[in-house]
Design a protein around this motif. Structure first.
Motif, PDB file in Angstrom:
ATOM      1  N   TYR A  89       0.798  -1.210   0.000  1.00 25.24           N
ATOM      2  CA  TYR A  89       0.000   0.000   0.000  1.00 25.24           C
ATOM      3  C   TYR A  89       0.838   1.271   0.000  1.00 25.24           C
ATOM      4  CZ  TYR A  89      -3.823  -3.197   1.047  1.00 25.24           C
ATOM      5  OH  TYR A  89      -4.737  -4.207   0.998  1.00 25.24           O
ATOM      6  N   GLY A  90       2.135   1.107  -0.130  1.00 28.46           N
ATOM      7  CA  GLY A  90       2.995   2.288  -0.128  1.00 28.46           C
ATOM      8  C   GLY A  90       3.440   2.653  -1.533  1.00 28.46           C
ATOM      9  N   THR A  91       4.029   3.821  -1.655  1.00 31.96           N
ATOM     10  CA  THR A  91       4.597   4.227  -2.934  1.00 31.96           C
ATOM     11  C   THR A  91       6.072   4.538  -2.725  1.00 31.96           C
ATOM     12  OG1 THR A  91       2.507   5.275  -3.514  1.00 31.96           O
ATOM     13  CG2 THR A  91       4.425   5.836  -4.847  1.00 31.96           C
ATOM     14  N   ARG A  92       6.912   3.796  -3.414  1.00 33.16           N
ATOM     15  CA  ARG A  92       8.344   3.974  -3.222  1.00 33.16           C
ATOM     16  C   ARG A  92       8.763   5.378  -3.584  1.00 33.16           C
ATOM     17  NH1 ARG A  92      11.036  -1.786  -4.139  1.00 33.16           N
ATOM     18  NH2 ARG A  92       9.195  -3.039  -3.772  1.00 33.16           N
ATOM     19  N   GLY A  93       9.592   5.921  -2.768  1.00 38.29           N
ATOM     20  CA  GLY A  93      10.045   7.273  -2.995  1.00 38.29           C
ATOM     21  C   GLY A  93       9.137   8.319  -2.372  1.00 38.29           C
ATOM     22  N   VAL A  94       7.943   7.888  -1.941  1.00 35.21           N
ATOM     23  CA  VAL A  94       6.986   8.835  -1.395  1.00 35.21           C
ATOM     24  C   VAL A  94       6.564   8.488   0.030  1.00 35.21           C
ATOM     25  CG1 VAL A  94       4.694   9.841  -1.671  1.00 35.21           C
ATOM     26  CG2 VAL A  94       6.099   9.342  -3.678  1.00 35.21           C
ATOM     27  N   GLY A  95       6.039   7.286   0.166  1.00 36.68           N
ATOM     28  CA  GLY A  95       5.546   6.878   1.476  1.00 36.68           C
ATOM     29  C   GLY A  95       4.152   6.295   1.370  1.00 36.68           C
ATOM     30  N   TYR A  96       3.386   6.442   2.431  1.00 38.29           N
ATOM     31  CA  TYR A  96       2.044   5.887   2.463  1.00 38.29           C
ATOM     32  C   TYR A  96       1.024   7.005   2.489  1.00 38.29           C
ATOM     33  CZ  TYR A  96       4.601   1.688   3.848  1.00 38.29           C
ATOM     34  OH  TYR A  96       5.480   0.639   3.886  1.00 38.29           O
ATOM     35  N   ASP A  97      -0.054   6.811   1.767  1.00 43.02           N
ATOM     36  CA  ASP A  97      -1.164   7.751   1.828  1.00 43.02           C
ATOM     37  C   ASP A  97      -1.899   7.503   3.134  1.00 43.02           C
ATOM     38  OD1 ASP A  97      -3.151   9.594   0.070  1.00 43.02           O
ATOM     39  OD2 ASP A  97      -4.302   8.190   1.303  1.00 43.02           O
ATOM     40  N   VAL A  98      -1.990   8.536   3.943  1.00 42.89           N
ATOM     41  CA  VAL A  98      -2.524   8.374   5.291  1.00 42.89           C
ATOM     42  C   VAL A  98      -3.946   7.826   5.303  1.00 42.89           C
ATOM     43  CG1 VAL A  98      -3.169   9.568   7.421  1.00 42.89           C
ATOM     44  CG2 VAL A  98      -1.006  10.106   6.292  1.00 42.89           C
ATOM     45  N   GLU A  99      -4.824   8.467   4.568  1.00 39.22           N
ATOM     46  CA  GLU A  99      -6.221   8.038   4.618  1.00 39.22           C
ATOM     47  C   GLU A  99      -6.416   6.629   4.068  1.00 39.22           C
ATOM     48  OE1 GLU A  99      -9.626  10.311   4.133  1.00 39.22           O
ATOM     49  OE2 GLU A  99      -8.573  12.232   3.942  1.00 39.22           O
ATOM     50  N   TYR A 100      -5.692   6.347   3.015  1.00 38.31           N
ATOM     51  CA  TYR A 100      -5.823   5.029   2.407  1.00 38.31           C
ATOM     52  C   TYR A 100      -5.339   3.961   3.375  1.00 38.31           C
ATOM     53  CZ  TYR A 100      -5.397   1.343  -1.126  1.00 38.31           C
ATOM     54  OH  TYR A 100      -5.510   0.183  -1.839  1.00 38.31           O
ATOM     55  N   LEU A 101      -4.247   4.251   4.041  1.00 36.41           N
ATOM     56  CA  LEU A 101      -3.703   3.288   4.977  1.00 36.41           C
ATOM     57  C   LEU A 101      -4.620   3.106   6.185  1.00 36.41           C
ATOM     58  CD1 LEU A 101      -1.351   1.418   5.243  1.00 36.41           C
ATOM     59  CD2 LEU A 101      -0.028   3.240   6.326  1.00 36.41           C
ATOM     60  N   VAL A 102      -5.217   4.193   6.616  1.00 36.49           N
ATOM     61  CA  VAL A 102      -6.194   4.104   7.705  1.00 36.49           C
ATOM     62  C   VAL A 102      -7.297   3.136   7.313  1.00 36.49           C
ATOM     63  CG1 VAL A 102      -8.106   5.320   8.828  1.00 36.49           C
ATOM     64  CG2 VAL A 102      -5.824   6.337   8.805  1.00 36.49           C
ATOM     65  N   TYR A 103      -7.772   3.306   6.091  1.00 39.11           N
ATOM     66  CA  TYR A 103      -8.846   2.432   5.651  1.00 39.11           C
ATOM     67  C   TYR A 103      -8.412   0.977   5.589  1.00 39.11           C
ATOM     68  CZ  TYR A 103     -12.162  -0.016   2.784  1.00 39.11           C
ATOM     69  OH  TYR A 103     -13.042  -0.953   2.338  1.00 39.11           O
ATOM     70  N   GLN A 104      -7.254   0.747   5.024  1.00 41.37           N
ATOM     71  CA  GLN A 104      -6.781  -0.639   4.876  1.00 41.37           C
ATOM     72  C   GLN A 104      -6.575  -1.330   6.220  1.00 41.37           C
ATOM     73  OE1 GLN A 104      -6.828  -2.379   2.304  1.00 41.37           O
ATOM     74  NE2 GLN A 104      -7.088  -0.815   0.728  1.00 41.37           N
ATOM     75  N   ILE A 105      -5.976  -0.618   7.143  1.00 44.56           N
ATOM     76  CA  ILE A 105      -5.751  -1.221   8.466  1.00 44.56           C
ATOM     77  C   ILE A 105      -7.079  -1.436   9.168  1.00 44.56           C
ATOM     78  CG2 ILE A 105      -4.714  -0.888  10.731  1.00 44.56           C
ATOM     79  CD1 ILE A 105      -2.425   0.559   9.440  1.00 44.56           C
ATOM     80  N   SER A 106      -7.962  -0.449   9.061  1.00 49.38           N
ATOM     81  CA  SER A 106      -9.278  -0.590   9.687  1.00 49.38           C
ATOM     82  C   SER A 106     -10.004  -1.818   9.157  1.00 49.38           C
ATOM     83  CB  SER A 106     -10.140   0.648   9.418  1.00 49.38           C
ATOM     84  OG  SER A 106      -9.574   1.788  10.031  1.00 49.38           O
ATOM     85  N   ARG A 107      -9.911  -1.978   7.872  1.00 53.66           N
ATOM     86  CA  ARG A 107     -10.600  -3.112   7.263  1.00 53.66           C
ATOM     87  C   ARG A 107      -9.983  -4.422   7.760  1.00 53.66           C
ATOM     88  NH1 ARG A 107      -9.861  -5.983   2.853  1.00 53.66           N
ATOM     89  NH2 ARG A 107      -8.108  -4.665   2.252  1.00 53.66           N
ATOM     90  N   GLU A 108      -8.691  -4.446   7.794  1.00 55.68           N
ATOM     91  CA  GLU A 108      -7.999  -5.661   8.224  1.00 55.68           C
ATOM     92  C   GLU A 108      -8.366  -6.013   9.662  1.00 55.68           C
ATOM     93  OE1 GLU A 108      -6.240  -8.811   7.133  1.00 55.68           O
ATOM     94  OE2 GLU A 108      -5.968  -7.117   5.772  1.00 55.68           O
ATOM     95  N   LEU A 109      -8.494  -5.001  10.485  1.00 56.31           N
ATOM     96  CA  LEU A 109      -8.818  -5.241  11.896  1.00 56.31           C
ATOM     97  C   LEU A 109     -10.309  -5.482  12.111  1.00 56.31           C
ATOM     98  CD1 LEU A 109      -6.562  -2.597  13.678  1.00 56.31           C
ATOM     99  CD2 LEU A 109      -6.366  -5.087  13.828  1.00 56.31           C
ATOM    100  N   GLY A 110     -11.072  -5.294  11.074  1.00 58.03           N
ATOM    101  CA  GLY A 110     -12.500  -5.531  11.222  1.00 58.03           C
ATOM    102  C   GLY A 110     -13.231  -4.358  11.835  1.00 58.03           C
ATOM    103  N   LEU A 111     -12.687  -3.160  11.660  1.00 62.56           N
ATOM    104  CA  LEU A 111     -13.303  -1.994  12.286  1.00 62.56           C
ATOM    105  C   LEU A 111     -14.241  -1.256  11.353  1.00 62.56           C
ATOM    106  CD1 LEU A 111     -10.200  -0.659  14.193  1.00 62.56           C
ATOM    107  CD2 LEU A 111     -11.956  -2.245  14.955  1.00 62.56           C
ATOM    108  N   THR A 112     -14.427  -1.816  10.160  1.00 62.96           N
ATOM    109  CA  THR A 112     -15.357  -1.178   9.244  1.00 62.96           C
ATOM    110  C   THR A 112     -16.779  -1.619   9.563  1.00 62.96           C
ATOM    111  OG1 THR A 112     -14.828  -2.938   7.689  1.00 62.96           O
ATOM    112  CG2 THR A 112     -13.736  -0.851   7.359  1.00 62.96           C
ATOM    113  N   GLN A 113     -16.860  -2.591  10.448  1.00 66.21           N
ATOM    114  CA  GLN A 113     -18.196  -2.939  10.920  1.00 66.21           C
ATOM    115  C   GLN A 113     -18.294  -2.569  12.385  1.00 66.21           C
ATOM    116  OE1 GLN A 113     -18.647  -7.420  11.474  1.00 66.21           O
ATOM    117  NE2 GLN A 113     -16.810  -7.310  10.223  1.00 66.21           N
ATOM    118  N   ASP A 114     -19.497  -2.590  12.906  1.00 68.44           N
ATOM    119  CA  ASP A 114     -19.710  -2.226  14.296  1.00 68.44           C
ATOM    120  C   ASP A 114     -19.804  -3.466  15.158  1.00 68.44           C
ATOM    121  OD1 ASP A 114     -19.762   0.582  14.542  1.00 68.44           O
ATOM    122  OD2 ASP A 114     -21.478   0.373  15.888  1.00 68.44           O
TER     123      ASP A 114
END
Lengths: 244, 244
Positions: free
Chosen positions: A64-89
């Motif tokens: 989810y990163g871009t070499r030479g740049v880093g990680y997009d904050v919002e996108y990474l928030v979403y991906q981690i949230s999804r992985e942790l199961g926080l997109t549901q209640d």
DNA sequence: CCGACTTTGTGCATCGCTTCACAAAGGGAT
DNA sequence: ATCCCTTTGTGAAGCGATGCACAAAGTCGG
């Protein structure tokens, strides 16, 4: 489900899972401050870990990163949230409304993202019927009904130690497979149930161990600590209950 | 002092230290029930660990068992207590007397063995002066004086997240080297200071992760997660880049 | 379009923890 | 005293986590 790393965990190591919430918190802070992208180095510092470790952790979720740049904050928030199961209640029930149970019920960060306190339960008729944090305290008798009807999938145990195993058994029978245990006991549950425990006195004892090491090393003088009762500390009366 | 295993720790691994309190608790229970000796197998079951692990852990303290018989309960209690530094009294200060701070102050198991709440501190004039669990709540201004005069060596941080680092800095300046942090922040401290953190929301998130896995496994409808990047991510701000 | 620079993703060596398996050590019965 | 049974303490293999170091991949200025 206690085992460190599952066969079909799609390869996300337990140690990584335990750190994802840390990254998520740091990322939320950055998002609020308007940061758009972040390097692994900066995020690692914010989360208090090594940057190589962070990159390896994130690589388990995908690239989810871009070499030479880093990680997009919002996108990474979403991906981690999804992985942790926080997109549901997740509906959480707190059993045991003593001092700790109350504190937990009032804990803001609880409700904030992904979790919702769906029930407060206690055995004491004295507290049943009270309203805490906008919720009615119900009698433990309705435990099974509440779990079933409100879709509770995570139970927080904040009961006295003596009651914990019994409540735990009922909770498990009712189909709950995730328990956060604050009672100072070793719960026995089927392998299919996840138990995490939070134990204040264990943490203190670990600190005491290291503190003793530190004191004994350099130039151990007098073991102070006990010296003066000093003022009002002497009249520490017995605390209310063994309730945590 | 964060490093996993110290050179001159007399070789007690961190993982072992973290389990000693568990053994101690199990042993206390046995002592109360009049058990005189216990085998590694029985004690291991009571503590919820593997018996080989338990024996190896205990072997780090010395050879306190008798082959063919087991361990003398009282003797082992003493040895572990000594190793953990519980034969002396540790003065603990709790900073932040909100819901959680109150719960901690009232926690019986606190005072029970080796620990004594020596001070309650808060910045809010509203609560300063209150009496909680027999202790007067003092203003944070006297933090340094209290730490110095009462020999506080362990501080429990139960402040709001925003105040935690500042209080932490002051506490460290005052000479405290052991901190138990309940605030959801990554504290930065010198290496010589031990920080342990207890974080409710992290524990919940870890549970949610596993719960999601369990739900997605057996017969969950959608699942997603695996195959493709899933397009519905669009509802969040666009990923920096997409496709392959 | 190119070359310098930045940062990711990861192979690999290492480290510490866990677990197995067994020899060594003690107790008790005959 | 001798044999058998129990249980400890530990050598060694196995396993996962950590951190280094670097190639791959992308950006940006010219």
């Amino acid at each position: 489900m206690k085992s460190p790393s599952h066969s079909r965990d799609r390869g996300i190591p337990e140690a990584t899972v335990a750190r994802l919430p840390l990254y998520l918190r740091a990322l939320h802070g950055m998002a609020e401050r308007g940061v758009a992208t972040v390097s692994s180095e900066d995020l690692a510092v914010a989360a208090g870990v090594n940057s190589a470790k962070l990159r390896k952790d994130l690589s388990h979720l995908g690239s989810y990163g871009t070499r030479g740049v880093g990680y997009d904050v919002e996108y990474l928030v979403y991906q981690i949230s999804r992985e942790l199961g926080l997109t549901q209640d997740w509906a959480v029930a707190i059993v045991g409304v003593g001092n700790l149970g109350r504190a937990l019920a009032n804990y803001g960060g609880f409700v904030s993202r992904g979790f919702r306190v769906a029930a407060l339960l206690d055995a004491d008729p004295e507290v049943v019927g009270d309203t805490i944090a906008g919720l009615n305290v119900e009698h433990i008798d309705v435990l099974e009904a509440v779990i079933g009807r409100r879709g509770v999938s995570i139970v927080v145990l904040a009961t006295p130690a003596a009651a914990a195993q019994e409540v735990c058994d009922r909770v498990v029978s009712a189909g709950v497979t995730s328990i956060l245990n604050f009672a100072p006991v070793v719960l026995s549950v089927p392998d299919s149930v996840d138990v995490r425990k939070v134990d204040l006195s264990i943490e203190l004892q670990i600190l005491a161990f290291h503190e003793q090491r530190k004191a004994g090393g350099p130039l151990m003088a007098v073991d102070s600590a006990v010296s003066e009762p000093s003022e009002q500390t002497g009249l520490l009366t017995g605390p209310p209950k063994e309730d945590l």
